[in-house]
Motif scaffolding. Structure first.
Motif, PDB file in Angstrom:
ATOM      1  N   ASP A   1       0.854  -1.182   0.000  1.00  0.00           N
ATOM      2  CA  ASP A   1       0.000   0.000   0.000  1.00  0.00           C
ATOM      3  C   ASP A   1       0.893   1.235   0.000  1.00  0.00           C
ATOM      4  OD1 ASP A   1      -2.250  -1.595   0.180  1.00  0.00           O
ATOM      5  OD2 ASP A   1      -2.486  -1.326   2.342  1.00  0.00           O
ATOM      6  N   ALA A   2       0.438   2.269  -0.709  1.00  0.00           N
ATOM      7  CA  ALA A   2       1.216   3.510  -0.803  1.00  0.00           C
ATOM      8  C   ALA A   2       1.505   4.089   0.578  1.00  0.00           C
ATOM      9  CB  ALA A   2       0.482   4.532  -1.651  1.00  0.00           C
TER      10      ALA A   2
ATOM     11  N   VAL B   1       2.057   2.562   3.345  1.00  0.00           N
ATOM     12  CA  VAL B   1       3.141   1.810   3.981  1.00  0.00           C
ATOM     13  C   VAL B   1       4.491   2.267   3.418  1.00  0.00           C
ATOM     14  CG1 VAL B   1       4.162  -0.492   4.280  1.00  0.00           C
ATOM     15  CG2 VAL B   1       1.685  -0.195   4.452  1.00  0.00           C
ATOM     16  N   VAL B   2       4.585   2.327   2.095  1.00  0.00           N
ATOM     17  CA  VAL B   2       5.832   2.748   1.455  1.00  0.00           C
ATOM     18  C   VAL B   2       6.159   4.185   1.839  1.00  0.00           C
ATOM     19  CG1 VAL B   2       6.994   3.147  -0.749  1.00  0.00           C
ATOM     20  CG2 VAL B   2       5.548   1.132  -0.452  1.00  0.00           C
ATOM     21  N   ASN B   3       5.165   5.067   1.802  1.00  0.00           N
ATOM     22  CA  ASN B   3       5.400   6.466   2.148  1.00  0.00           C
ATOM     23  C   ASN B   3       5.872   6.621   3.585  1.00  0.00           C
ATOM     24  OD1 ASN B   3       4.749   7.398  -0.404  1.00  0.00           O
ATOM     25  ND2 ASN B   3       2.589   7.680   0.112  1.00  0.00           N
ATOM     26  N   TYR B   4       5.309   5.820   4.492  1.00  0.00           N
ATOM     27  CA  TYR B   4       5.756   5.875   5.884  1.00  0.00           C
ATOM     28  C   TYR B   4       7.239   5.530   5.991  1.00  0.00           C
ATOM     29  CZ  TYR B   4       6.765   4.733  10.646  1.00  0.00           C
ATOM     30  OH  TYR B   4       7.377   4.686  11.867  1.00  0.00           O
ATOM     31  N   PHE B   5       7.634   4.408   5.425  1.00  0.00           N
ATOM     32  CA  PHE B   5       9.030   4.001   5.531  1.00  0.00           C
ATOM     33  C   PHE B   5       9.951   4.979   4.821  1.00  0.00           C
ATOM     34  CE2 PHE B   5       7.254   0.037   7.053  1.00  0.00           C
ATOM     35  CZ  PHE B   5       8.169  -0.344   8.017  1.00  0.00           C
ATOM     36  N   LYS B   6       9.551   5.479   3.650  1.00  0.00           N
ATOM     37  CA  LYS B   6      10.364   6.466   2.931  1.00  0.00           C
ATOM     38  C   LYS B   6      10.531   7.740   3.753  1.00  0.00           C
ATOM     39  CE  LYS B   6       9.874   5.338  -1.950  1.00  0.00           C
ATOM     40  NZ  LYS B   6       9.417   5.849  -3.257  1.00  0.00           N
ATOM     41  N   SER B   7       9.493   8.110   4.504  1.00  0.00           N
ATOM     42  CA  SER B   7       9.544   9.335   5.306  1.00  0.00           C
ATOM     43  C   SER B   7      10.550   9.236   6.449  1.00  0.00           C
ATOM     44  CB  SER B   7       8.169   9.685   5.861  1.00  0.00           C
ATOM     45  OG  SER B   7       7.812   8.834   6.935  1.00  0.00           O
TER      46      SER B   7
END
Length: 52
Positions: A20-21, A23-29
């Motif tokens: 899910d976007a 999830v990816v956005n959280y880790f990238k942040s």
């Protein structure tokens, strides 16, 4: 003798996977190293949910 990085005991495997976007956005942040942190989180989940 070859110079360079020694071979890993457990080398990483390149795969294509969809998350899910959010999830990816959280880790990238979380900044540099986010893929390693995501891998660590999945490893921790596996340990907590290991089959007996």
């Amino acid at each position: 003798m070859r110079a360079g990085r020694p071979k890993l005991v457990h080398p990483k495997e390149k795969v294509t996977i969809r998350f899910d976007a959010e999830v990816v956005n959280y880790f990238k942040s979380t900044g540099k190293g986010w893929q390693t942190r995501m891998n660590d989180a999945l490893n921790e989940w596996m340990k907590e949910h290991a089959k007996a």
